[in-house]
Design a protein around this motif. Sequence first.
Motif, PDB file in Angstrom:
ATOM      1  N   ASN A 176       6.479   6.513   0.466  1.00  0.00           N
ATOM      2  CA  ASN A 176       6.605   5.573   1.729  1.00  0.00           C
ATOM      3  C   ASN A 176       5.581   4.480   1.415  1.00  0.00           C
ATOM      4  OD1 ASN A 176       6.618   4.465   4.122  1.00  0.00           O
ATOM      5  ND2 ASN A 176       5.948   6.201   5.235  1.00  0.00           N
ATOM      6  N   PHE A 177       5.757   3.345   1.604  1.00  0.00           N
ATOM      7  CA  PHE A 177       4.844   2.054   1.239  1.00  0.00           C
ATOM      8  C   PHE A 177       4.790   1.099   2.411  1.00  0.00           C
ATOM      9  CE2 PHE A 177       6.611   2.989  -2.945  1.00  0.00           C
ATOM     10  CZ  PHE A 177       5.595   2.936  -3.742  1.00  0.00           C
ATOM     11  N   ASP A 178       3.866   0.759   2.540  1.00  0.00           N
ATOM     12  CA  ASP A 178       3.328  -0.461   3.939  1.00  0.00           C
ATOM     13  C   ASP A 178       3.352  -1.660   3.000  1.00  0.00           C
ATOM     14  OD1 ASP A 178       1.894  -2.026   5.436  1.00  0.00           O
ATOM     15  OD2 ASP A 178       0.360  -0.823   5.595  1.00  0.00           O
ATOM     16  N   VAL A 179       4.231  -2.244   3.284  1.00  0.00           N
ATOM     17  CA  VAL A 179       4.721  -3.843   2.882  1.00  0.00           C
ATOM     18  C   VAL A 179       4.148  -4.668   3.958  1.00  0.00           C
ATOM     19  CG1 VAL A 179       6.251  -5.389   1.691  1.00  0.00           C
ATOM     20  CG2 VAL A 179       6.417  -2.915   1.436  1.00  0.00           C
TER      21      VAL A 179
ATOM     22  N   ARG B 286       0.865  -1.118   0.091  1.00  0.00           N
ATOM     23  CA  ARG B 286       0.008   0.080  -0.001  1.00  0.00           C
ATOM     24  C   ARG B 286       0.852   1.220   0.126  1.00  0.00           C
ATOM     25  NH1 ARG B 286      -2.115   3.372   4.239  1.00  0.00           N
ATOM     26  NH2 ARG B 286      -0.764   2.167   5.717  1.00  0.00           N
ATOM     27  N   LEU B 287       0.612   2.214  -0.957  1.00  0.00           N
ATOM     28  CA  LEU B 287       1.150   3.511  -0.962  1.00  0.00           C
ATOM     29  C   LEU B 287       0.731   4.348   0.262  1.00  0.00           C
ATOM     30  CD1 LEU B 287       3.300   5.489  -2.096  1.00  0.00           C
ATOM     31  CD2 LEU B 287       1.079   6.331  -3.722  1.00  0.00           C
ATOM     32  N   ILE B 288       1.605   4.510   1.228  1.00  0.00           N
ATOM     33  CA  ILE B 288       1.132   5.393   2.217  1.00  0.00           C
ATOM     34  C   ILE B 288       0.996   6.723   2.177  1.00  0.00           C
ATOM     35  CG2 ILE B 288       1.616   6.183   4.843  1.00  0.00           C
ATOM     36  CD1 ILE B 288       2.880   3.484   5.173  1.00  0.00           C
ATOM     37  N   ALA B 289       2.136   7.284   1.354  1.00  0.00           N
ATOM     38  CA  ALA B 289       2.272   8.766   0.935  1.00  0.00           C
ATOM     39  C   ALA B 289       3.485   8.996   0.077  1.00  0.00           C
ATOM     40  CB  ALA B 289       2.579   9.662   2.183  1.00  0.00           C
ATOM     41  N   VAL B 290       3.528  10.227  -0.659  1.00  0.00           N
ATOM     42  CA  VAL B 290       4.383  10.427  -1.253  1.00  0.00           C
ATOM     43  C   VAL B 290       4.574  12.017  -0.822  1.00  0.00           C
ATOM     44  CG1 VAL B 290       5.586  11.298  -3.484  1.00  0.00           C
ATOM     45  CG2 VAL B 290       3.794   9.176  -3.492  1.00  0.00           C
ATOM     46  N   GLU B 291       5.965  12.380  -0.463  1.00  0.00           N
ATOM     47  CA  GLU B 291       6.238  13.605   0.023  1.00  0.00           C
ATOM     48  C   GLU B 291       7.450  14.074  -0.840  1.00  0.00           C
ATOM     49  OE1 GLU B 291       5.612  14.998   3.098  1.00  0.00           O
ATOM     50  OE2 GLU B 291       4.366  13.169   3.731  1.00  0.00           O
TER      51      GLU B 291
ATOM     52  N   GLY C  84       5.096  -6.799   8.934  1.00  0.00           N
ATOM     53  CA  GLY C  84       5.665  -6.435   7.616  1.00  0.00           C
ATOM     54  C   GLY C  84       6.705  -5.226   7.558  1.00  0.00           C
ATOM     55  N   PHE C  85       6.798  -4.391   6.692  1.00  0.00           N
ATOM     56  CA  PHE C  85       7.942  -3.277   6.457  1.00  0.00           C
ATOM     57  C   PHE C  85       7.347  -2.060   6.039  1.00  0.00           C
ATOM     58  CE2 PHE C  85      10.012  -7.489   6.462  1.00  0.00           C
ATOM     59  CZ  PHE C  85      10.975  -7.319   7.003  1.00  0.00           C
ATOM     60  N   HIS C  86       8.142  -1.118   6.369  1.00  0.00           N
ATOM     61  CA  HIS C  86       8.082   0.345   5.663  1.00  0.00           C
ATOM     62  C   HIS C  86       9.105   0.140   4.564  1.00  0.00           C
ATOM     63  CE1 HIS C  86       5.264   2.942   7.673  1.00  0.00           C
ATOM     64  NE2 HIS C  86       5.725   2.494   8.779  1.00  0.00           N
ATOM     65  N   LEU C  87       8.649   0.600   3.435  1.00  0.00           N
ATOM     66  CA  LEU C  87       9.724   0.732   2.391  1.00  0.00           C
ATOM     67  C   LEU C  87       9.541   2.279   1.645  1.00  0.00           C
ATOM     68  CD1 LEU C  87      11.424  -0.040  -0.039  1.00  0.00           C
ATOM     69  CD2 LEU C  87       9.324  -0.788  -1.489  1.00  0.00           C
ATOM     70  N   MET C  88      10.747   2.783   1.888  1.00  0.00           N
ATOM     71  CA  MET C  88      10.836   4.348   1.262  1.00  0.00           C
ATOM     72  C   MET C  88      11.868   4.312   0.055  1.00  0.00           C
ATOM     73  SD  MET C  88       9.607   5.646   3.752  1.00  0.00           S
ATOM     74  CE  MET C  88      10.188   7.484   4.063  1.00  0.00           C
ATOM     75  N   THR C  89      11.172   4.871  -0.859  1.00  0.00           N
ATOM     76  CA  THR C  89      12.005   4.840  -2.435  1.00  0.00           C
ATOM     77  C   THR C  89      11.951   6.365  -2.821  1.00  0.00           C
ATOM     78  OG1 THR C  89      10.024   4.816  -3.506  1.00  0.00           O
ATOM     79  CG2 THR C  89      10.999   2.609  -2.793  1.00  0.00           C
ATOM     80  N   TRP C  90      13.184   6.831  -3.460  1.00  0.00           N
ATOM     81  CA  TRP C  90      12.921   7.783  -4.351  1.00  0.00           C
ATOM     82  C   TRP C  90      12.176   7.574  -5.442  1.00  0.00           C
ATOM     83  CZ3 TRP C  90      15.520  11.952  -2.489  1.00  0.00           C
ATOM     84  CH2 TRP C  90      16.428  11.978  -1.772  1.00  0.00           C
ATOM     85  N   GLY C  91      11.346   8.847  -5.854  1.00  0.00           N
ATOM     86  CA  GLY C  91      10.321   8.757  -6.933  1.00  0.00           C
ATOM     87  C   GLY C  91       9.173   8.343  -6.530  1.00  0.00           C
ATOM     88  N   GLU C  92       8.401   7.791  -7.555  1.00  0.00           N
ATOM     89  CA  GLU C  92       6.911   7.061  -7.289  1.00  0.00           C
ATOM     90  C   GLU C  92       6.939   6.110  -8.186  1.00  0.00           C
ATOM     91  OE1 GLU C  92       3.987  10.448  -7.277  1.00  0.00           O
ATOM     92  OE2 GLU C  92       5.497  11.941  -7.479  1.00  0.00           O
TER      93      GLU C  92
END
Length: 157
Positions: A35-38, A20-25, A82-90
Motif C-alpha cells: 500500500n503506497f501513499d502517492v 511513500r510505502l505505507i505498509a506491506v500486508e 493524491g492517491f492510494h496505490l495497492m500492488t501485488w508484491g513489493e
Amino acid sequence: MADVESFTLDHTAVKAPYVRLIAVEHGPKGDAISNFDVRFVQPNEGEIPTAGLHTIEHVIASQLRDHLDGVIDISPFGCRTGFHLMTWGEPAIADVVAGIRESLRFIAEDAQWEDVPGVSAVECGNYRDHSLHSAREWSRLILDQGISLDAFERVGV
C-alpha cells in the motif's frame, strides 16, 4: 476502533510530491500486498480540483498498469491531494515513481480526450465531472516539482 495509518501520519511534516510505502500486508498463503501513499499536493496547502483529479484517476489507472507490474488499484484520497496505490508484491519505490512519472507525462503531453477511459454514463458514476485540461495542468505541475522517493526529504527528484 482500529487505527488507520493515514490518520496517524503527521501531514504537516511531509513534503509533496512523493511516494511513500505505507505498509506491506501478507496473506495467509504468503502473498504480499503493498500500500503506497502517492502524494501529489502538499496537504493542507492545496488540492486538485475534483474534475481534474477524476480524469487523472481514470487515465492513471490504465497507464500505470502499462508501466508497473502488479497494480491492484489506484484510488484518490478524499482530501484530493493524491492517491492510494495497492500492488501485488513489493515493488521498489523508485519503480513506482518511474511508473507514476511516465503516466503523468502521458497525461501532460500526449493524452487526448479519446485516451481517457470510462467517461460515459454506463462506465462512470459521475461521467460529467471530468477535465482533461485540469488533469494536464496538474500533471505538468507535479512533474515540474519532481516526485520524491521520500515523504520527509526531497530525494531523487
